[in-house]
Design a protein around this motif. Structure first.
Motif, PDB file in Angstrom:
ATOM      1  N   VAL A 233     -56.946  19.792 -25.895  1.00 50.37           N
ATOM      2  CA  VAL A 233     -56.277  19.049 -26.966  1.00 50.37           C
ATOM      3  C   VAL A 233     -57.089  19.151 -28.254  1.00 50.37           C
ATOM      4  N   ALA A 234     -58.414  19.038 -28.132  1.00 49.73           N
ATOM      5  CA  ALA A 234     -59.278  19.138 -29.315  1.00 49.73           C
ATOM      6  C   ALA A 234     -59.169  20.512 -29.962  1.00 49.73           C
ATOM      7  N   ASN A 235     -59.046  21.557 -29.143  1.00 53.07           N
ATOM      8  CA  ASN A 235     -58.869  22.904 -29.699  1.00 53.07           C
ATOM      9  C   ASN A 235     -57.582  23.004 -30.498  1.00 53.07           C
ATOM     10  N   PHE A 236     -56.502  22.439 -29.950  1.00 55.95           N
ATOM     11  CA  PHE A 236     -55.228  22.458 -30.663  1.00 55.95           C
ATOM     12  C   PHE A 236     -55.367  21.745 -32.010  1.00 55.95           C
ATOM     13  N   GLU A 237     -56.003  20.578 -31.988  1.00 55.33           N
ATOM     14  CA  GLU A 237     -56.102  19.779 -33.208  1.00 55.33           C
ATOM     15  C   GLU A 237     -56.961  20.464 -34.268  1.00 55.33           C
ATOM     16  N   SER A 238     -57.944  21.241 -33.821  1.00 53.37           N
ATOM     17  CA  SER A 238     -58.826  21.896 -34.791  1.00 53.37           C
ATOM     18  C   SER A 238     -58.107  22.969 -35.601  1.00 53.37           C
ATOM     19  N   LEU A 239     -56.959  23.437 -35.122  1.00 56.89           N
ATOM     20  CA  LEU A 239     -56.233  24.479 -35.838  1.00 56.89           C
ATOM     21  C   LEU A 239     -55.679  23.988 -37.167  1.00 56.89           C
ATOM     22  N   ASN A 240     -55.352  22.694 -37.230  1.00 56.13           N
ATOM     23  CA  ASN A 240     -54.762  22.142 -38.461  1.00 56.13           C
ATOM     24  C   ASN A 240     -55.489  20.855 -38.825  1.00 56.13           C
ATOM     25  N   PRO A 241     -56.717  20.964 -39.374  1.00 63.89           N
ATOM     26  CA  PRO A 241     -57.493  19.751 -39.669  1.00 63.89           C
ATOM     27  C   PRO A 241     -56.820  18.843 -40.691  1.00 63.89           C
ATOM     28  N   ALA A 242     -56.048  19.404 -41.607  1.00 64.13           N
ATOM     29  CA  ALA A 242     -55.373  18.566 -42.602  1.00 64.13           C
ATOM     30  C   ALA A 242     -54.433  17.582 -41.917  1.00 64.13           C
ATOM     31  N   ASN A 243     -53.697  18.072 -40.928  1.00 67.54           N
ATOM     32  CA  ASN A 243     -52.789  17.192 -40.200  1.00 67.54           C
ATOM     33  C   ASN A 243     -53.551  16.229 -39.303  1.00 67.54           C
ATOM     34  N   THR A 244     -54.557  16.749 -38.601  1.00 67.17           N
ATOM     35  CA  THR A 244     -55.293  15.931 -37.639  1.00 67.17           C
ATOM     36  C   THR A 244     -56.055  14.799 -38.307  1.00 67.17           C
ATOM     37  N   TYR A 245     -56.775  15.118 -39.370  1.00 66.08           N
ATOM     38  CA  TYR A 245     -57.698  14.149 -39.955  1.00 66.08           C
ATOM     39  C   TYR A 245     -57.131  13.375 -41.138  1.00 66.08           C
TER      40      TYR A 245
END
Length: 724
Positions: A233-245
């Motif tokens: 899940v963390a790998n997926f989220e790292s692809l789009n940091p603008a959306n994640t963070y």
């Protein structure tokens, strides 16, 4: 003395901002509580449909943590027992099960609406000790056998909808057991892991930038033999940091009055990662993510059976999107050019491949978005019988909205027209492919990974395993950031005790800011600026990652150290020749040579329709529904089965490809002597070919020739004349 306007608008904004902050914290509190509740369940899922258990994978000879359930149709839903059942398989890629049926408008929902019985394959959060990827494939085969047994009246084998990770797993199963599946729909499923284009798709570089899969082994050892899906899940989220963070939390904060339920619905699925056996994850990383061995035929079962995707006899449907940064179109479709060197090979192998390219939807939207469900998935569900009967070849599904200019709109299901257009391998290659130099780089990564993993196993693994215990592994999982961020806002945290009463008080006296408040406008501008900064950082990071990957693994020294040299640079990876398959194909072709004048009225009708439609290079649901209507007019005892019709369509199509002129000249020899029967058959041909609208000039010329053949005096074949 009255306050100045500036003070008024600032006060209005400040009150609203404070209230939104409290309400946002309350939504995060609810999310944390849901996270805790889901963790307490033995079989958590987010299915929005009632279901009944059918097969528990833990009871199979090779036990796994998967299960088959039957979806109970909602009240008022009419299920047609003659339609093939749908089996939706969820991805076990870190998240929990149920995503394929989380909403009414979903893969399950549209299948039920189309009248198909529906089943779901999910999994438990804990793996069975020792289960392997091969065991899961065996379980999925057992599930399909059970579904088939329950539907003896169905015209066709079960349709399998496989999301993301489930796609390659189902393809493996279908290659090992090609007798079980009907059409296979792959939604956002990666099969060709090295594929992509420069400047995009940074996830494919991950194996190289991490130095191979030794970190996967380390993560499994730190988990005491368990790999934590939270890492995926963390790998997926790292692809789009603008959306994640920023964008996702800010979207909740800025629209907290209405966004809460949708946010919680998604986070219920997203925030409960499941576990995998370390051996399962290692196999996946070594053989797929880094090794890319599936489409090159380098995988075998424990019994020595080669996993060759060309063995699959079912139509394969690929749903992918240009907006997908996890499974880009090149990874979703690159397997086609890995398996086949020419369009003729696809046809000779009897393989039907259909793909469709969405222009913008993201990875999760492919199997979560209600818009995709009511358009792409709904159209595939309603036209699946048509796809199952397609002659072999490569097609693109084109879905267009019906308007006032659409001919014979009464033959179209719903508000979209489903059309299949013939494509070639050149169209797949045009999507983008690696150069030989890039293939050599990825091959170098695979070698480096083997070396690094071997060194880790020899030097470090014994020490790591010696110091990690089950309690230590449990504590590390609980401290994973993707779990802590949920638990920290739950009621378990004493600091959150005051949030619920505060939120209740805010809702009772809510004072939202006006849309034109200048401070609110400044907030939105600031949010855009923050998103832009994150996106700029991502672009810079991805560019540096790609540059480092290309430079490192493009180095002749690194390649030579890995046992590869420029002289041995691999061309595009393709599966090896299969002499037995080629011999069977040659035998079938030789048999076809004897079948130009074999058959009767149905063969003549189908051959004539195909001959007329060939210049169009496309078919759509209108002609198919007309053909269905004609078939239903036949007496039930004379009506051919779906399997017989499929074989007939394939034979007639291949006869036209083998020798079109000879096949057309033979049509009169298939017709009966009865002039009225020939006239009725000609009327049926005209009705079917005209259903899709105006014909091209060449198609009209062909139709006139068919009319001449059907109305000419009956002639006997040379073979019959010689016999007489």
């Amino acid at each position: 003395m009255t306050a100045t306007p500036n003070v008024n608008v600032l006060q209005e904004y400040w009150v609203d901002a404070w209230q939104r902050a409290i309400l946002t914290l309350d939504v995060l509190r609810q999310r944390g509580n849901i996270h805790d509740e889901q963790n307490q369940k033995s079989a958590p899922n987010v299915l929005n449909f009632r279901f009944e258990p059918i097969v528990d994978g833990r009871t199979l000879p090779r036990p796994v943590n998967y299960a088959l359930v039957r979806i109970v149709p909602p009240e008022g839903t009419v299920i047609d027992p003659a339609k093939p059942p749908f089996v939706v398989v969820d991805p076990r890629a870190g998240h929990g099960p149920g995503i394929g049926g989380m909403k009414h408008d979903s893969e399950i929902g549209v299948a039920l609406a189309a009248g198909h019985p529906c089943y779901f394959v999910g999994f438990l959060p804990q793996p069975v000790a020792g289960q392997t990827v091969e065991d899961v494939c065996a379980a999925e085969a057992a599930f399909l056998e059970e579904v088939t047994r329950r539907h003896p009246e169905a015209e066709g084998k079960p349709v399998v909808v496989a999301n993301c990770q489930a796609g390659w797993q189902i393809m493996m199963m279908a290659a090992i057991r090609p007798d079980l599946c009907g059409p296979i729909l792959l939604a956002g499923s990666p099969l060709s892991y090295w594929a992509g284009v420069r400047g995009r798709n940074p996830m494919r570089y991950l194996g190289g930038t991490l130095g191979g899969t030794w970190l996967t082994a380390l993560a499994g050892d730190l988990g005491n033999g368990i790999f934590d899906g939270a890492n995926l899940v963390a790998n997926f989220e790292s692809l789009n940091p603008a959306n994640t963070y920023w964008e996702k939390p800010y979207n909740l904060y800025s629209r907290v009055d209405t966004e809460g339920p949708r946010f919680l619905e998604f986070e219920t699925w997203w925030g409960n990662p499941v576990l995998l056996n370390a051996g399962e994850m290692q196999w996946i990383a070594d053989n797929l993510f880094v090794g890319n061995k599936l489409t090159s035929g380098e995988l075998s079962t424990s019994a020595g059976v080669r996993v060759d995707l060309r063995n699959i006899r079912s139509p394969i449907i690929v749903l992918c999107s240009w907006g997908d940064n996890i499974t880009p179109p090149q990874q979703a479709l690159g397997w086609v050019t890995d398996l086949y060197a020419s369009d003729e090979e696809i046809v000779a192998n009897g393989q039907t491949i259909v793909y469709t390219l969405h222009q913008s939807i993201g990875h999760l939207g492919i199997f979560v978005s209600g818009k995709v469900a009511t358009r792409e998935h709904a159209e595939f569900a309603s036209c699946m019988e048509m796809i199952d009967l397609l002659p072999p070849g490569l097609y693109e599904a084109v879905i267009t909205e019906v308007d006032g200019t659409t001919a014979n709109a009464d033959l179209i299901h719903g508000k979209y027209l489903f059309r299949l257009e013939a494509r070639s391998l050149a169209d797949i290659r045009a999507l983008g492919a690696n150069s030989d130099e890039d293939n050599l780089r990825f091959a170098t990564v695979a070698r480096v990974s083997e070396i690094g993993h071997g060194l880790y196993r020899t030097i470090a693994q014994p020490a790591v395993q010696a110091v990690v215990s089950a309690p230590t592994a449990d504590a590390l999982r609980e401290l994973h950031p993707n779990r802590v961020r949920f638990a920290a806002f739950s009621d378990r945290n004493p600091a959150m005790a005051a949030i619920k009463p505060l939120a209740d008080a805010v809702r009772a006296d809510r004072k939202p800011v006006s849309a034109d408040n200048p401070f609110h406008v400044l907030e939105q501008i600031g949010s855009t600026w923050i998103s832009t900064c994150w996106e700029s950082w991502r672009l810079a990071r991805d560019a540096m990652t790609e540059a480092a990957f290309l430079a490192t693994y493009g180095s002749p020294v690194v390649q030579a150290m890995a046992g590869l040299g420029t002289a041995s640079a691999p061309a595009q990876r393709r599966i090896a020749r299969d002499l037995a398959r080629e011999a069977a194909s040659a035998h079938y072709r030789a048999d076809l040579e004897k079948r130009f004048e074999v058959g009767g009225m149905p063969e003549a009708l189908v051959r004539a329709i195909m001959y007329v439609r060939l210049p169009e290079r496309s078919v759509d649901e209108r002609g198919f529904r007309t053909l269905q209507a004609i078939r239903r007019l036949q007496p039930a005892n004379r009506r051919r089965t779906l399997g017989e019709i499929k074989a007939m369509l394939r034979d007639q199509y291949l006869l036209l490809r083998l020798d079109e002129e000879r096949a057309v000249r033979a049509i009169p020899h298939l017709l009966p002597d009865d002039a009225q029967a020939r006239s009725d058959a000609l009327a049926a041909v005209k009705e079917v070919v005209a259903a899709s609208g105006d014909l091209l000039d060449e198609a009209r010329r062909r139709l006139q020739r068919v009319e001449d053949l059907f109305t000419a005096p009956q002639r006997h074949s040379a073979r019959e004349a010689n016999h007489a």
